[in-house]
Design an enzyme around this catalytic site. Structure first.
Site, short mmCIF file in Angstrom:
data_model
loop_
_atom_site.label_atom_id
_atom_site.label_comp_id
_atom_site.label_asym_id
_atom_site.label_seq_id
_atom_site.Cartn_x
_atom_site.Cartn_y
_atom_site.Cartn_z
N ASP A 107 4.26 -32.95 41.61
CA ASP A 107 3.32 -33.45 40.40
C ASP A 107 4.00 -34.37 39.80
OD1 ASP A 107 2.09 -33.40 38.19
OD2 ASP A 107 1.28 -31.42 38.12
N VAL A 108 3.58 -35.48 39.40
CA VAL A 108 4.26 -36.93 38.83
C VAL A 108 4.65 -36.43 37.35
CG1 VAL A 108 3.61 -38.52 40.34
CG2 VAL A 108 2.11 -38.06 38.14
N ARG A 122 0.20 -33.90 44.78
CA ARG A 122 0.09 -32.40 44.59
C ARG A 122 -0.39 -31.80 45.86
NH1 ARG A 122 -2.79 -31.88 39.01
NH2 ARG A 122 -4.09 -33.37 40.06
N ARG A 123 -1.37 -32.40 46.53
CA ARG A 123 -1.95 -31.53 47.85
C ARG A 123 -1.45 -31.92 48.91
NH1 ARG A 123 -8.16 -33.19 46.41
NH2 ARG A 123 -6.91 -35.05 45.69
N TYR A 163 -8.48 -42.46 28.13
CA TYR A 163 -8.41 -42.75 29.51
C TYR A 163 -8.12 -44.20 29.51
CZ TYR A 163 -9.14 -44.55 34.41
OH TYR A 163 -9.02 -45.18 35.49
N THR A 207 -14.41 -43.21 44.76
CA THR A 207 -13.23 -42.44 45.40
C THR A 207 -13.69 -41.09 44.85
OG1 THR A 207 -12.07 -42.82 43.37
CG2 THR A 207 -11.54 -44.38 45.14
N GLU A 208 -12.43 -40.25 44.69
CA GLU A 208 -12.71 -38.92 44.15
C GLU A 208 -13.00 -39.06 42.63
OE1 GLU A 208 -10.63 -35.97 46.29
OE2 GLU A 208 -11.09 -36.50 48.05
N GLY A 226 -12.41 -52.24 38.84
CA GLY A 226 -13.70 -51.69 37.84
C GLY A 226 -14.15 -50.56 39.00
N LEU A 227 -15.50 -50.56 38.84
CA LEU A 227 -16.17 -49.37 39.66
C LEU A 227 -15.88 -49.32 41.10
CD1 LEU A 227 -18.68 -47.43 38.84
CD2 LEU A 227 -19.96 -49.20 40.20
P1 NDP Z 1 -8.92 -40.31 43.30
O1 NDP Z 1 -9.30 -38.97 42.57
O2 NDP Z 1 -9.59 -40.36 44.55
O3 NDP Z 1 -7.17 -40.08 43.57
C1 NDP Z 1 -6.28 -39.63 42.63
C2 NDP Z 1 -4.90 -39.41 43.27
O4 NDP Z 1 -3.97 -39.04 42.06
C3 NDP Z 1 -5.05 -38.13 43.87
O5 NDP Z 1 -4.43 -38.18 45.20
C4 NDP Z 1 -4.67 -36.98 43.26
O6 NDP Z 1 -4.34 -36.13 44.01
C5 NDP Z 1 -3.48 -37.83 42.58
N1 NDP Z 1 -3.13 -37.12 41.27
C6 NDP Z 1 -3.65 -36.91 40.39
N2 NDP Z 1 -2.97 -36.25 39.26
C7 NDP Z 1 -1.40 -35.96 39.91
C8 NDP Z 1 -0.39 -35.75 39.46
N3 NDP Z 1 -0.29 -34.89 38.30
N4 NDP Z 1 0.76 -35.91 40.49
C9 NDP Z 1 0.53 -36.52 41.44
N5 NDP Z 1 -0.47 -36.92 42.02
C10 NDP Z 1 -1.77 -36.79 41.04
O7 NDP Z 1 -9.14 -41.36 42.37
P2 NDP Z 1 -8.49 -43.15 42.75
O8 NDP Z 1 -8.12 -43.28 43.89
O9 NDP Z 1 -9.91 -43.98 42.37
O10 NDP Z 1 -7.54 -43.34 41.52
C11 NDP Z 1 -6.50 -43.82 41.72
C12 NDP Z 1 -6.02 -44.68 40.44
O11 NDP Z 1 -6.84 -45.96 40.36
C13 NDP Z 1 -5.96 -44.06 39.26
O12 NDP Z 1 -4.78 -44.26 38.44
C14 NDP Z 1 -7.19 -44.40 38.53
O13 NDP Z 1 -7.23 -44.11 37.08
C15 NDP Z 1 -7.38 -45.71 38.88
N6 NDP Z 1 -8.65 -46.42 39.08
C16 NDP Z 1 -9.75 -45.87 39.68
C17 NDP Z 1 -11.10 -46.58 39.77
C18 NDP Z 1 -12.19 -45.81 40.00
O14 NDP Z 1 -13.30 -46.12 39.65
N7 NDP Z 1 -11.90 -45.24 41.01
C19 NDP Z 1 -10.92 -47.94 39.05
C20 NDP Z 1 -9.65 -48.14 38.20
C21 NDP Z 1 -8.57 -47.38 38.49
P3 NDP Z 1 -4.04 -34.52 43.62
O15 NDP Z 1 -4.99 -34.36 42.68
O16 NDP Z 1 -3.89 -33.76 44.81
O17 NDP Z 1 -2.83 -34.65 43.05
C1 8X3 Z 2 -12.06 -46.60 36.30
C2 8X3 Z 2 -13.09 -47.70 36.04
O1 8X3 Z 2 -14.81 -48.12 34.35
O2 8X3 Z 2 -14.76 -46.13 35.28
O3 8X3 Z 2 -10.64 -46.95 35.66
O4 8X3 Z 2 -13.16 -46.66 33.55
S1 8X3 Z 2 -13.72 -47.29 34.70
#
Ligand code: NDP
Ligand code: 8X3
Length: 253
Positions: free
Chosen positions: A57-58, A33-34, A150, A185-186, A181-182
């Site tokens: 936006d997905v 989205r950004r 979630y 990121t943002e 897991g943990l």
């Molecule tokens: P971030 O928040 O750093 O990145 C998430 C990305 O998804 C951003 O680029 C965000 O960008 C994009 N996003 C969110 N909503 C939308 C949308 N509606 N359309 C398009 N893009 C979207 O988090 P992570 O990199 O950690 O997360 C990536 C994936 O990994 C997620 O699916 C998360 O559930 C999964 N995950 C994360 C873990 C963690 O602990 N960090 C562990 C396990 C899984 P924008 O908002 O600009 O669209």
């Molecule tokens: C992100 C890992 O443990 O915060 O999917 O749910 S947790």
């Protein structure tokens, strides 16, 4: 040159995947989205014609379809789709959680992921080449307090990945689910609605996974010999493990 389509490429795992695949000579389609962030990333990577930005936006099914159907050569032959866009919102118990948050997680983590898959898959099957790499989570297998919707969205991702494999048997299309897991990121800043202090606290005294750790795993999964399908990768930082069952005991008066 192979092409990878990455959703959620402006931050975290998606951004790191963009860097790793690009450094290894892949063409990139970056969806998020950004737009500004994607443009900055494109500039940083050299800004050349091998990177296509889709500001999307997905959750917006029609726009997504239009963008994917409209992909022009050489971006129309996608080798790998990384379904990464996703988020967690809140950690309240189910009886206090926000329904709007629940809906946004379902719309992004489940519906956005199936839209991208459904729109890109026919061409992969037609070409008999392709790989869907979903970003699940340990939360799809292991429950924890406040994980409610979630975790359930990530369980969907796990079973959808398995079922895709069943549907695609007899083709060369691969499907993998990466379950981190943990990871720092943002993700937690988003989960705690911008409360950086709360997000930082979660990582205090730990050495969490990084975007680069996950991107290297995704790249490894994507570059196995063509007859090899990595079904699932569950990955935690060394500092993380499971806890025992919670048992509630009544206090004796
Ligand atoms: P971030 O928040 O750093 O990145 C998430 C990305 O998804 C951003 O680029 C965000 O960008 C994009 N996003 C969110 N909503 C939308 C949308 N509606 N359309 C398009 N893009 C979207 O988090 P992570 O990199 O950690 O997360 C990536 C994936 O990994 C997620 O699916 C998360 O559930 C999964 N995950 C994360 C873990 C963690 O602990 N960090 C562990 C396990 C899984 P924008 O908002 O600009 O669209
Ligand atoms: C992100 C890992 O443990 O915060 O999917 O749910 S947790």
């Amino acid at each position: 040159m192979k092409t990878v389509f990455i959703t959620g490429a402006s931050s975290g795992f998606g951004e790191s995947c963009a860097r790793v695949f690009y450094q290894n000579g892949w063409r990139l389609i970056l969806c998020d989205r950004r737009k500004q962030r994607l443009e900055k990333l494109k500039d940083e990577l050299g800004g050349n014609e091998d990177i296509l930005i889709l500001s999307l936006d997905v959750r917006e099914k029609e726009n997504l379809k239009k963008a994917i159907d409209g992909l022009k050569a050489p971006f129309d032959k996608v080798n790998v789709l990384i379904n990464n866009a996703g988020l967690a919102l809140g950690m309240e118990p189910a009886h206090e959680a926000s329904l709007d948050d629940w809906e946004q997680m379902i719309d992004t983590n489940i519906k956005g992921l199936i839209y991208c898959t459904r729109y890109l898959l026919p061409k992969m099957v037609q070409r008999n080449i392709g790989h869907i790499i979903n970003i699940g989570s340990i939360a799809g297998t292991w429950p924890y307090p406040g994980g409610n919707v979630y975790g359930a969205t990530k369980s969907f991702v796990k079973q959808f990945s398995n079922n895709l494999r069943c549907d695609l048997i007899g083709t060369n299309i691969r499907v993998s689910n990466i379950e981190p897991g943990l990871a720092k990121t943002e993700f937690s800043i988003v989960r705690f609605k911008g409360d950086r202090e709360k997000a930082d606290k979660l990582y205090e005294g730990t050495k969490p996974l990084t975007g680069e750790d996950i991107a290297n795993i995704v790249y490894w999964v994507a570059t196995q010999p063509e007859h090899v399908n990595i079904n699932r990768v569950e990955v935690m930082p060394v500092c993380q493990a499971w806890a025992s069952f919670a048992i509630h005991r009544e206090k004796e008066n």
